[in-house]
Design a protein around this motif. Sequence first.
Motif, PDB file in Angstrom:
ATOM      1  N   ALA A  83       0.834  -1.204   0.000  1.00 58.70           N
ATOM      2  CA  ALA A  83       0.000   0.000   0.000  1.00 58.70           C
ATOM      3  C   ALA A  83       0.869   1.254   0.000  1.00 58.70           C
ATOM      4  CB  ALA A  83      -0.924   0.000   1.212  1.00 58.70           C
ATOM      5  N   ALA A  84       2.016   1.182   0.684  1.00 58.96           N
ATOM      6  CA  ALA A  84       2.928   2.329   0.738  1.00 58.96           C
ATOM      7  C   ALA A  84       3.422   2.697  -0.657  1.00 58.96           C
ATOM      8  CB  ALA A  84       4.102   2.021   1.663  1.00 58.96           C
ATOM      9  N   LYS A  85       3.619   1.697  -1.497  1.00 53.86           N
ATOM     10  CA  LYS A  85       4.067   1.977  -2.870  1.00 53.86           C
ATOM     11  C   LYS A  85       2.995   2.709  -3.655  1.00 53.86           C
ATOM     12  CE  LYS A  85       7.408  -1.819  -3.145  1.00 53.86           C
ATOM     13  NZ  LYS A  85       7.807  -3.059  -3.829  1.00 53.86           N
ATOM     14  N   GLN A  86       1.725   2.383  -3.375  1.00 57.78           N
ATOM     15  CA  GLN A  86       0.637   3.101  -4.032  1.00 57.78           C
ATOM     16  C   GLN A  86       0.594   4.556  -3.565  1.00 57.78           C
ATOM     17  OE1 GLN A  86      -3.224   1.026  -4.247  1.00 57.78           O
ATOM     18  NE2 GLN A  86      -2.201  -0.776  -3.361  1.00 57.78           N
ATOM     19  N   VAL A  87       0.795   4.763  -2.270  1.00 58.88           N
ATOM     20  CA  VAL A  87       0.827   6.126  -1.735  1.00 58.88           C
ATOM     21  C   VAL A  87       1.999   6.894  -2.340  1.00 58.88           C
ATOM     22  CG1 VAL A  87       1.046   7.535   0.342  1.00 58.88           C
ATOM     23  CG2 VAL A  87      -0.242   5.389   0.435  1.00 58.88           C
ATOM     24  N   PHE A  88       3.159   6.243  -2.400  1.00 56.40           N
ATOM     25  CA  PHE A  88       4.365   6.869  -2.945  1.00 56.40           C
ATOM     26  C   PHE A  88       4.126   7.305  -4.390  1.00 56.40           C
ATOM     27  CE2 PHE A  88       8.466   6.783  -5.102  1.00 56.40           C
ATOM     28  CZ  PHE A  88       9.250   7.532  -4.245  1.00 56.40           C
ATOM     29  N   GLU A  89       3.469   6.451  -5.169  1.00 48.97           N
ATOM     30  CA  GLU A  89       3.184   6.779  -6.568  1.00 48.97           C
ATOM     31  C   GLU A  89       2.357   8.059  -6.666  1.00 48.97           C
ATOM     32  OE1 GLU A  89       3.082   6.512 -10.686  1.00 48.97           O
ATOM     33  OE2 GLU A  89       4.291   5.342  -9.271  1.00 48.97           O
ATOM     34  N   SER A  90       1.350   8.181  -5.822  1.00 48.55           N
ATOM     35  CA  SER A  90       0.505   9.385  -5.837  1.00 48.55           C
ATOM     36  C   SER A  90       1.292  10.627  -5.445  1.00 48.55           C
ATOM     37  CB  SER A  90      -0.688   9.203  -4.885  1.00 48.55           C
ATOM     38  OG  SER A  90      -1.540   8.168  -5.329  1.00 48.55           O
ATOM     39  N   LEU A  91       2.186  10.477  -4.473  1.00 53.03           N
ATOM     40  CA  LEU A  91       3.007  11.607  -4.037  1.00 53.03           C
ATOM     41  C   LEU A  91       4.002  12.003  -5.117  1.00 53.03           C
ATOM     42  CD1 LEU A  91       3.755  10.404  -0.382  1.00 53.03           C
ATOM     43  CD2 LEU A  91       2.067  12.131  -1.066  1.00 53.03           C
ATOM     44  N   TRP A  92       4.625  11.025  -5.762  1.00 52.20           N
ATOM     45  CA  TRP A  92       5.667  11.283  -6.756  1.00 52.20           C
ATOM     46  C   TRP A  92       5.091  11.973  -7.995  1.00 52.20           C
ATOM     47  CZ3 TRP A  92      10.871  10.546  -6.063  1.00 52.20           C
ATOM     48  CH2 TRP A  92      11.679  10.752  -7.188  1.00 52.20           C
ATOM     49  N   THR A  93       3.920  11.534  -8.417  1.00 50.14           N
ATOM     50  CA  THR A  93       3.318  12.096  -9.628  1.00 50.14           C
ATOM     51  C   THR A  93       2.628  13.423  -9.382  1.00 50.14           C
ATOM     52  OG1 THR A  93       1.288  10.818  -9.250  1.00 50.14           O
ATOM     53  CG2 THR A  93       2.983   9.822 -10.646  1.00 50.14           C
ATOM     54  N   GLY A  94       2.536  13.837  -8.105  1.00 47.40           N
ATOM     55  CA  GLY A  94       1.897  15.103  -7.788  1.00 47.40           C
ATOM     56  C   GLY A  94       0.391  15.012  -7.661  1.00 47.40           C
ATOM     57  N   GLU A  95      -0.130  13.781  -7.690  1.00 43.52           N
ATOM     58  CA  GLU A  95      -1.570  13.585  -7.531  1.00 43.52           C
ATOM     59  C   GLU A  95      -2.025  14.056  -6.154  1.00 43.52           C
ATOM     60  OE1 GLU A  95      -4.455   9.728  -6.874  1.00 43.52           O
ATOM     61  OE2 GLU A  95      -2.871   9.555  -8.388  1.00 43.52           O
ATOM     62  N   ALA A  96      -1.151  13.933  -5.170  1.00 41.40           N
ATOM     63  CA  ALA A  96      -1.463  14.362  -3.804  1.00 41.40           C
ATOM     64  C   ALA A  96      -0.180  14.797  -3.115  1.00 41.40           C
ATOM     65  CB  ALA A  96      -2.120  13.232  -3.029  1.00 41.40           C
ATOM     66  N   THR A  97      -0.332  15.536  -2.015  1.00 41.31           N
ATOM     67  CA  THR A  97       0.835  16.004  -1.267  1.00 41.31           C
ATOM     68  C   THR A  97       0.764  15.627   0.207  1.00 41.31           C
ATOM     69  OG1 THR A  97      -0.250  18.139  -0.888  1.00 41.31           O
ATOM     70  CG2 THR A  97       1.197  17.973  -2.811  1.00 41.31           C
ATOM     71  N   ASP A  98      -0.278  14.867   0.582  1.00 45.13           N
ATOM     72  CA  ASP A  98      -0.446  14.486   1.984  1.00 45.13           C
ATOM     73  C   ASP A  98      -0.597  12.972   2.082  1.00 45.13           C
ATOM     74  OD1 ASP A  98      -1.113  15.432   4.879  1.00 45.13           O
ATOM     75  OD2 ASP A  98      -2.676  13.979   4.374  1.00 45.13           O
ATOM     76  N   VAL A  99       0.228  12.348   2.910  1.00 46.29           N
ATOM     77  CA  VAL A  99       0.239  10.885   3.037  1.00 46.29           C
ATOM     78  C   VAL A  99      -1.105  10.369   3.533  1.00 46.29           C
ATOM     79  CG1 VAL A  99       1.275   8.946   4.283  1.00 46.29           C
ATOM     80  CG2 VAL A  99       2.732  10.776   3.382  1.00 46.29           C
TER      81      VAL A  99
END
Length: 483
Positions: free
Chosen positions: A394-410
């Motif tokens: 699940a952390a990898k999915q969160v990381f993907e969203s953070l890296w692509t700029g989809e989100a900025t909050d974990v």
Amino acid sequence: MPTTPQLIRGYEVVIGLENHVQLSTQSKIFSGSSTAFGAEPNTQASPVDLALPGTLPVLNRAAVERAIRFGLAVGAKVAPLSIFARKNYFYPDLPKGYQISQFEIPVVQGGKVEFFVGDKKHIVNLTRAHLEEDAGKSLHEDYHGQSGIDLNRAGTPLLEIVSEPDMRSAQEAAEYAKTLHALVMWLGICDGNMQEGSFRCDVNVSVRKPGEPFGTRREIKNLNSFRFLVDAVNYEVNWQIDEIEDGRKIQQATVLYNPDTGETRAMRSKEDSADYRYFPDPDLPPLVIAPEWVERVKGEMPELPAVMAARFIEVDGLPEYDATMMTQSLATARYYEAAKAAGAVPKLVANWVMGEISKRLNASGAEIAAAPVGPELLTRLIARISDGTISNNAAKQVFESLWTGEATDVDAVIDAKGLKQVSDTGAIEAILDEVLAANQKSVDEFRAGKDKAFNALVGQAMKATKGKANPALVNELLKKKLG
């Protein structure tokens, strides 16, 4: 310290590098002219740079201090006395007809560079590092079939770093060059800009049958990319083997690599030192470096990568490989230490930097200082793994969203995607009871000594919770229920 030979078509590859490092001084090595890149052609070439009558060179103290700094960093001898010589040759971009360099007595003598190829440690010994001036630049484009000469670079201070022929593969040579590149930037003696020519690689390549004397070498000049270095060496090795297998002798030569065709081609026959007619420069006295000067430079140096890596091993408990990777560049070390200071577990930071972060940086060609997921954001993500809120997957999915700029909050990503782990003991026990009842065969196999049956039951439990159950808790509770 040559490594175990890696044979190519039955031949051992022998590689040595000469790296030209442009020193980060504001003025040239023997004049007050600017070293700034990108000025209009021939606007930064002074009478001293051109050796016009009546001019005399004066050595730049800052260039010497950068050479001392490098010598100390690689464990070399900093010569108390070294000599400048004239290297005589004629080329359109060499206005003097000679280059001021060092020959018999260089300022830095010996030393070594340590690095990893994969998880295997390598050591390359250095022959020397000497100070010299750069030549100008020949320009062959946009001149209607003619060539132009820009002498702005003439006189720019260089430290030429010469290795022993200790490398045995293109990949090893590239990793050595990367380590050297990172080190000179870490020390602040070079900006490392390969596109602007601040760090250039000349690669000497030869082949031989194992146990035979060194073969005849050819020098690939002015490689300004680590990828080009690997491609050029691999092409050159196969070309030399083809020549030998066809009964022809290798002729010593200087060659150029064409990245468009992927081929090397001979530029000129390779000169030996006698062809340059070296003699001490009569306009420059010997360079004397007092012990007090060396000690002062040593006191001003930053913590070296090897020293920092040793600290990470001792204090943070990192394995040697991890510690070396965390100090492969100053930017990487700063990222690691910032995440650690924010409260992240050191080993977990190292794992993420070497894993997901490196993978994405390599794909994009970006530097870690520009990573979309900074140290503080990574720390918050690691905290959610450590406290059991999310699984590694699940952390990898969160990381993907953070890296692509989809989100900025974990936490926002975790909630939005429904990634929280089920860590409620009662809920997991109820699910396990259902799994055990539905998989009696696996239960019987486990009790008969088949460990694989346990993994099958864990898999069924994770499937029943759609992967959201805390794996560690599932394992713990399942073992209890199975006795």
